[in-house]
Motif scaffolding. Sequence first.
Motif, PDB file in Angstrom:
ATOM      1  N   LEU A 252       1.400   3.712   0.608  1.00 27.68           N
ATOM      2  CA  LEU A 252       1.077   2.559   0.003  1.00 27.68           C
ATOM      3  C   LEU A 252      -0.360   2.189   0.305  1.00 27.68           C
ATOM      4  O   LEU A 252      -0.686   2.078   1.465  1.00 27.68           O
ATOM      5  CB  LEU A 252       2.059   1.409   0.180  1.00 27.68           C
ATOM      6  CG  LEU A 252       3.252   1.464  -0.470  1.00 27.68           C
ATOM      7  CD1 LEU A 252       4.131   2.467  -0.143  1.00 27.68           C
ATOM      8  CD2 LEU A 252       4.012   0.041  -0.417  1.00 27.68           C
ATOM      9  N   ARG A 253      -1.157   2.105  -0.659  1.00 25.35           N
ATOM     10  CA  ARG A 253      -2.647   1.718  -0.708  1.00 25.35           C
ATOM     11  C   ARG A 253      -2.736   0.294  -1.398  1.00 25.35           C
ATOM     12  O   ARG A 253      -2.259   0.099  -2.593  1.00 25.35           O
ATOM     13  CB  ARG A 253      -3.476   2.666  -1.094  1.00 25.35           C
ATOM     14  CG  ARG A 253      -3.502   3.899  -0.155  1.00 25.35           C
ATOM     15  CD  ARG A 253      -4.279   5.039  -0.708  1.00 25.35           C
ATOM     16  NE  ARG A 253      -3.812   5.459  -2.359  1.00 25.35           N
ATOM     17  CZ  ARG A 253      -4.732   6.104  -3.012  1.00 25.35           C
ATOM     18  NH1 ARG A 253      -5.778   6.494  -2.639  1.00 25.35           N
ATOM     19  NH2 ARG A 253      -4.240   6.724  -3.898  1.00 25.35           N
TER      20      ARG A 253
ATOM     21  N   VAL B 146      -1.740   2.961  10.642  1.00 30.44           N
ATOM     22  CA  VAL B 146      -0.621   3.145  11.270  1.00 30.44           C
ATOM     23  C   VAL B 146      -0.244   4.968  11.028  1.00 30.44           C
ATOM     24  O   VAL B 146      -0.800   5.212   9.875  1.00 30.44           O
ATOM     25  CB  VAL B 146       0.608   2.568  10.305  1.00 30.44           C
ATOM     26  CG1 VAL B 146       2.100   2.920  10.438  1.00 30.44           C
ATOM     27  CG2 VAL B 146       0.474   0.900  10.599  1.00 30.44           C
ATOM     28  N   ALA B 147       0.382   5.287  11.990  1.00 27.48           N
ATOM     29  CA  ALA B 147       0.283   6.932  11.673  1.00 27.48           C
ATOM     30  C   ALA B 147       2.071   7.151  11.834  1.00 27.48           C
ATOM     31  O   ALA B 147       2.557   6.574  12.769  1.00 27.48           O
ATOM     32  CB  ALA B 147      -0.379   7.509  12.727  1.00 27.48           C
ATOM     33  N   GLN B 148       2.245   7.923  11.103  1.00 23.62           N
ATOM     34  CA  GLN B 148       3.822   8.335  10.790  1.00 23.62           C
ATOM     35  C   GLN B 148       3.466  10.262  10.907  1.00 23.62           C
ATOM     36  O   GLN B 148       3.257  10.604   9.770  1.00 23.62           O
ATOM     37  CB  GLN B 148       4.244   8.184   9.733  1.00 23.62           C
ATOM     38  CG  GLN B 148       4.926   6.765   9.660  1.00 23.62           C
ATOM     39  CD  GLN B 148       5.622   6.304   8.396  1.00 23.62           C
ATOM     40  OE1 GLN B 148       5.121   5.473   7.598  1.00 23.62           O
ATOM     41  NE2 GLN B 148       6.873   6.511   8.490  1.00 23.62           N
TER      42      GLN B 148
ATOM     43  N   TYR C  33      10.869   6.600   4.609  1.00 18.72           N
ATOM     44  CA  TYR C  33      10.838   5.340   5.502  1.00 18.72           C
ATOM     45  C   TYR C  33       9.583   5.247   5.620  1.00 18.72           C
ATOM     46  O   TYR C  33       8.503   6.199   6.050  1.00 18.72           O
ATOM     47  CB  TYR C  33      11.794   5.679   6.813  1.00 18.72           C
ATOM     48  CG  TYR C  33      13.077   5.619   6.691  1.00 18.72           C
ATOM     49  CD1 TYR C  33      13.540   6.737   5.926  1.00 18.72           C
ATOM     50  CD2 TYR C  33      13.643   4.602   6.913  1.00 18.72           C
ATOM     51  CE1 TYR C  33      15.062   6.985   6.015  1.00 18.72           C
ATOM     52  CE2 TYR C  33      15.262   4.372   6.759  1.00 18.72           C
ATOM     53  CZ  TYR C  33      15.813   5.710   6.461  1.00 18.72           C
ATOM     54  OH  TYR C  33      17.088   5.701   6.188  1.00 18.72           O
ATOM     55  N   PHE C  34       9.012   3.884   5.585  1.00 17.99           N
ATOM     56  CA  PHE C  34       7.646   3.221   5.953  1.00 17.99           C
ATOM     57  C   PHE C  34       7.457   2.481   7.020  1.00 17.99           C
ATOM     58  O   PHE C  34       8.357   1.434   7.182  1.00 17.99           O
ATOM     59  CB  PHE C  34       6.882   2.966   4.738  1.00 17.99           C
ATOM     60  CG  PHE C  34       6.696   3.540   3.276  1.00 17.99           C
ATOM     61  CD1 PHE C  34       7.487   3.718   2.484  1.00 17.99           C
ATOM     62  CD2 PHE C  34       5.507   4.264   3.479  1.00 17.99           C
ATOM     63  CE1 PHE C  34       7.408   4.532   1.438  1.00 17.99           C
ATOM     64  CE2 PHE C  34       5.494   5.111   2.271  1.00 17.99           C
ATOM     65  CZ  PHE C  34       6.156   5.280   1.194  1.00 17.99           C
TER      66      PHE C  34
ATOM     67  N   GLY D 270       2.023   3.033   7.004  1.00 19.72           N
ATOM     68  CA  GLY D 270       1.834   4.636   7.157  1.00 19.72           C
ATOM     69  C   GLY D 270       2.039   5.180   5.873  1.00 19.72           C
ATOM     70  O   GLY D 270       2.402   4.933   4.608  1.00 19.72           O
ATOM     71  N   LYS D 271       2.031   6.764   5.996  1.00 20.79           N
ATOM     72  CA  LYS D 271       2.189   7.574   4.732  1.00 20.79           C
ATOM     73  C   LYS D 271       3.519   7.774   4.329  1.00 20.79           C
ATOM     74  O   LYS D 271       3.742   8.367   3.491  1.00 20.79           O
ATOM     75  CB  LYS D 271       1.232   8.964   4.913  1.00 20.79           C
ATOM     76  CG  LYS D 271      -0.281   8.505   4.983  1.00 20.79           C
ATOM     77  CD  LYS D 271      -0.973   9.693   5.020  1.00 20.79           C
ATOM     78  CE  LYS D 271      -2.462   9.302   5.019  1.00 20.79           C
ATOM     79  NZ  LYS D 271      -3.264  10.704   5.195  1.00 20.79           N
TER      80      LYS D 271
END
Lengths: 114, 113
Positions: free
Chosen positions: A43-44, B4-6, B89-90, B104-105
């Motif tokens: 999400l951006r 944030v990094a996933q 999941y974020f 995160g992505k």
Amino acid sequence: DVKVTQSSRYLVKRTGEKVFLECVQDMDHENMFWYRQDPGLGLRLIYFSYDVKMKEKGDIPEGYSVSREKKERFSLILESASTNQTSMYLCASTPAQTTGSEQYFGPGTRLTVT
Amino acid sequence: AQSVAQPEDQVNVAEGNPLTVKCTYSVSGNPYLFWYVQYPNRGLQFLLKYITGDNLVKGSYGFEAEFNKSQTSFHLKKPSALVSDSALYFCAVRDQAGTALIFGKGTTLSVSS
């Protein structure tokens, strides 16, 4: 329960059209947000608003504008839609004291620009 | 800057096995950390958050997450996965001065029967 609604679940528009995406929340939240979601990018943040008629640019505001004339409603405007704006658009809201509060999301609008 | 990094795009687990979805963050000061879940063509649903206090946070649908300040991590866990847990999941973070969440992505969780 907080409810955030978005005017359309699916939308198909042509290149160059002006597009309005509407978001309404019913919990008297001060803050409202527009994100776009793309695979692999997460999400951006496009824009957010912390009060009526107030707005702040997010990370990717180019090609978009917003309007907040009433507290419960936050509109995202694509002045001249382009194919690279094909995406899922998510609206969210939080109360003014945000630090500990989660964002409440609408169901999303999947926009296709052809 | 906040981030944030996933590290995993996808996690595969068999039904009944424990699951972990990883998240690391970078923020100045104390973080506020969140997990959301998204089912196909739906908005994001809030699962749990860490604000302060106990490092182990319990949330919806049997999920929990462990805050580790020294490793700047906030991994999502569940003792026994269900097929219905399959979703995107974020992880998200906000600093003390922030308003918007930084996401995160996303990690796709696939639970096989």
